[in-house]
Design an enzyme around this catalytic site. Structure first.
Site, PDB file in Angstrom:
ATOM      1  N   ASP A 103      67.352 -99.285  85.846  1.00 50.48           N
ATOM      2  CA  ASP A 103      67.837-100.552  86.373  1.00 50.48           C
ATOM      3  C   ASP A 103      69.366-100.540  86.429  1.00 50.48           C
ATOM      4  O   ASP A 103      70.023-100.070  85.508  1.00 50.48           O
ATOM      5  CB  ASP A 103      67.335-101.710  85.496  1.00 50.48           C
ATOM      6  CG  ASP A 103      67.444-103.051  86.200  1.00 50.48           C
ATOM      7  OD1 ASP A 103      66.405-103.650  86.506  1.00 50.48           O
ATOM      8  OD2 ASP A 103      68.585-103.493  86.464  1.00 50.48           O
ATOM      9  N   ASN A 128      57.762-109.681  87.128  1.00 55.52           N
ATOM     10  CA  ASN A 128      58.047-111.051  87.543  1.00 55.52           C
ATOM     11  C   ASN A 128      57.419-111.337  88.895  1.00 55.52           C
ATOM     12  O   ASN A 128      57.304-110.435  89.736  1.00 55.52           O
ATOM     13  CB  ASN A 128      59.562-111.262  87.620  1.00 55.52           C
ATOM     14  CG  ASN A 128      60.247-111.040  86.282  1.00 55.52           C
ATOM     15  OD1 ASN A 128      59.700-111.378  85.242  1.00 55.52           O
ATOM     16  ND2 ASN A 128      61.441-110.465  86.311  1.00 55.52           N
ATOM     17  N   HIS A 167      57.726-104.444  90.938  1.00 54.41           N
ATOM     18  CA  HIS A 167      58.300-103.473  90.013  1.00 54.41           C
ATOM     19  C   HIS A 167      57.973-103.895  88.604  1.00 54.41           C
ATOM     20  O   HIS A 167      58.015-105.078  88.265  1.00 54.41           O
ATOM     21  CB  HIS A 167      59.818-103.362  90.202  1.00 54.41           C
ATOM     22  CG  HIS A 167      60.520-104.678  90.302  1.00 54.41           C
ATOM     23  ND1 HIS A 167      60.539-105.419  91.468  1.00 54.41           N
ATOM     24  CD2 HIS A 167      61.183-105.397  89.380  1.00 54.41           C
ATOM     25  CE1 HIS A 167      61.197-106.532  91.262  1.00 54.41           C
ATOM     26  NE2 HIS A 167      61.597-106.566  90.005  1.00 54.41           N
ATOM     27  N   LEU A 168      57.655-102.906  87.811  1.00 59.80           N
ATOM     28  CA  LEU A 168      57.388-103.118  86.398  1.00 59.80           C
ATOM     29  C   LEU A 168      58.672-102.789  85.641  1.00 59.80           C
ATOM     30  O   LEU A 168      59.145-101.654  85.690  1.00 59.80           O
ATOM     31  CB  LEU A 168      56.248-102.191  85.966  1.00 59.80           C
ATOM     32  CG  LEU A 168      55.688-102.346  84.557  1.00 59.80           C
ATOM     33  CD1 LEU A 168      55.059-103.726  84.363  1.00 59.80           C
ATOM     34  CD2 LEU A 168      54.658-101.243  84.302  1.00 59.80           C
ATOM     35  N   HIS A 169      59.266-103.810  85.007  1.00 57.13           N
ATOM     36  CA  HIS A 169      60.413-103.555  84.127  1.00 57.13           C
ATOM     37  C   HIS A 169      59.874-102.932  82.841  1.00 57.13           C
ATOM     38  O   HIS A 169      58.907-103.448  82.248  1.00 57.13           O
ATOM     39  CB  HIS A 169      61.098-104.863  83.729  1.00 57.13           C
ATOM     40  CG  HIS A 169      61.792-105.599  84.832  1.00 57.13           C
ATOM     41  ND1 HIS A 169      63.142-105.478  85.070  1.00 57.13           N
ATOM     42  CD2 HIS A 169      61.321-106.479  85.751  1.00 57.13           C
ATOM     43  CE1 HIS A 169      63.477-106.272  86.090  1.00 57.13           C
ATOM     44  NE2 HIS A 169      62.392-106.887  86.519  1.00 57.13           N
ATOM     45  N   GLY A 190      61.182-115.395  88.187  1.00 52.92           N
ATOM     46  CA  GLY A 190      62.461-114.685  88.117  1.00 52.92           C
ATOM     47  C   GLY A 190      62.535-113.451  88.994  1.00 52.92           C
ATOM     48  O   GLY A 190      63.392-112.594  88.789  1.00 52.92           O
ATOM     49  N   GLN A 191      61.646-113.353  89.989  1.00 60.78           N
ATOM     50  CA  GLN A 191      61.656-112.170  90.859  1.00 60.78           C
ATOM     51  C   GLN A 191      62.769-112.293  91.897  1.00 60.78           C
ATOM     52  O   GLN A 191      62.845-113.292  92.618  1.00 60.78           O
ATOM     53  CB  GLN A 191      60.308-112.019  91.571  1.00 60.78           C
ATOM     54  CG  GLN A 191      60.215-110.747  92.411  1.00 60.78           C
ATOM     55  CD  GLN A 191      58.847-110.548  93.052  1.00 60.78           C
ATOM     56  OE1 GLN A 191      58.012-111.462  93.054  1.00 60.78           O
ATOM     57  NE2 GLN A 191      58.627-109.362  93.602  1.00 60.78           N
TER      58      GLN A 191
HETATM   59  P1  AMP Z   1      63.523-108.922  89.334  1.00 59.75           P
HETATM   60  O1  AMP Z   1      64.557-109.981  89.044  1.00 59.75           O
HETATM   61  O2  AMP Z   1      62.365-108.934  88.390  1.00 59.75           O
HETATM   62  O3  AMP Z   1      63.118-108.939  90.788  1.00 59.75           O
HETATM   63  O4  AMP Z   1      64.243-107.548  89.032  1.00 59.75           O
HETATM   64  C1  AMP Z   1      65.012-106.866  89.967  1.00 59.75           C
HETATM   65  C2  AMP Z   1      65.776-105.819  89.220  1.00 59.75           C
HETATM   66  O5  AMP Z   1      66.227-104.855  90.129  1.00 59.75           O
HETATM   67  C3  AMP Z   1      66.995-106.355  88.470  1.00 59.75           C
HETATM   68  O6  AMP Z   1      66.860-106.066  87.088  1.00 59.75           O
HETATM   69  C4  AMP Z   1      68.150-105.596  89.111  1.00 59.75           C
HETATM   70  O7  AMP Z   1      69.151-105.262  88.174  1.00 59.75           O
HETATM   71  C5  AMP Z   1      67.466-104.370  89.661  1.00 59.75           C
HETATM   72  N1  AMP Z   1      68.090-103.733  90.805  1.00 59.75           N
HETATM   73  C6  AMP Z   1      68.499-104.323  91.951  1.00 59.75           C
HETATM   74  N2  AMP Z   1      68.986-103.394  92.790  1.00 59.75           N
HETATM   75  C7  AMP Z   1      68.865-102.195  92.173  1.00 59.75           C
HETATM   76  C8  AMP Z   1      69.188-100.862  92.522  1.00 59.75           C
HETATM   77  N3  AMP Z   1      69.742-100.538  93.702  1.00 59.75           N
HETATM   78  N4  AMP Z   1      68.936 -99.882  91.615  1.00 59.75           N
HETATM   79  C9  AMP Z   1      68.379-100.181  90.419  1.00 59.75           C
HETATM   80  N5  AMP Z   1      68.052-101.428  90.037  1.00 59.75           N
HETATM   81  C10 AMP Z   1      68.294-102.419  90.893  1.00 59.75           C
END
Ligand code: AMP
Length: 114
Positions: free
Chosen positions: A30, A87, A100-102, A93-94
């Site tokens: 991330d 999310n 994507h799985l954090h 919070g998406q």
């Molecule tokens: P969400 O808020 O659950 O949709 O998470 C999106 C995540 O994507 C956030 O934690 C961002 O920091 C991450 N993110 C956005 N753009 C990139 C990127 N180019 N490379 C890696 N992570 C990213």
């Protein structure tokens, strides 16, 4: 999908700090880590939200978690533990609409989340 940032990481059009990939799944660190280890596991095929999962995606959903545990072991946090979060939409919070799985670890997580 042409305007999806995560599809662009899959295609190589924008760089990602890739930690794992196979035919169906990609994982990368991330950009804004919320833990000492924080990576995202995504399907290579574009699926916008959890709401868009179809019955035929059941195996793919399982593969996201299998990749998560493989990488967690590589990162040395399988025994200490980690958190997996996916999310969905605004209240969830998406911000990126490619599921994507954090996977976060190497610190003590708290509950409930903010
Ligand atoms: P969400 O808020 O659950 O949709 O998470 C999106 C995540 O994507 C956030 O934690 C961002 O920091 C991450 N993110 C956005 N753009 C990139 C990127 N180019 N490379 C890696 N992570 C990213």
């Amino acid at each position: 999908m042409s305007d999806c940032i995560f599809c662009k990481i899959v295609s190589g059009d924008i760089p990602g700090d890739i930690v794992y990939q196979d035919d169906d799944v990609l994982a990368f660190r991330d950009l804004s880590p919320q833990a000492p280890v924080h990576f995202l596991v995504i399907p290579k095929k574009h699926i916008s939200t959890i709401n868009d999962f179809q019955p035929e995606d059941a195996s793919l959903v399982g593969k996201l978690f299998l990749a998560a545990k493989t990488i967690a072991k590589q990162e040395g946090m399988d025994e200490s533990g980690y958190r997996c979060v996916m999310n969905c939409n605004d209240d969830g919070g998406q911000t990126v609409h490619h599921i994507h799985l954090h996977v976060m670890g190497k610190r003590q997580m708290t509950w409930p989340p903010g």
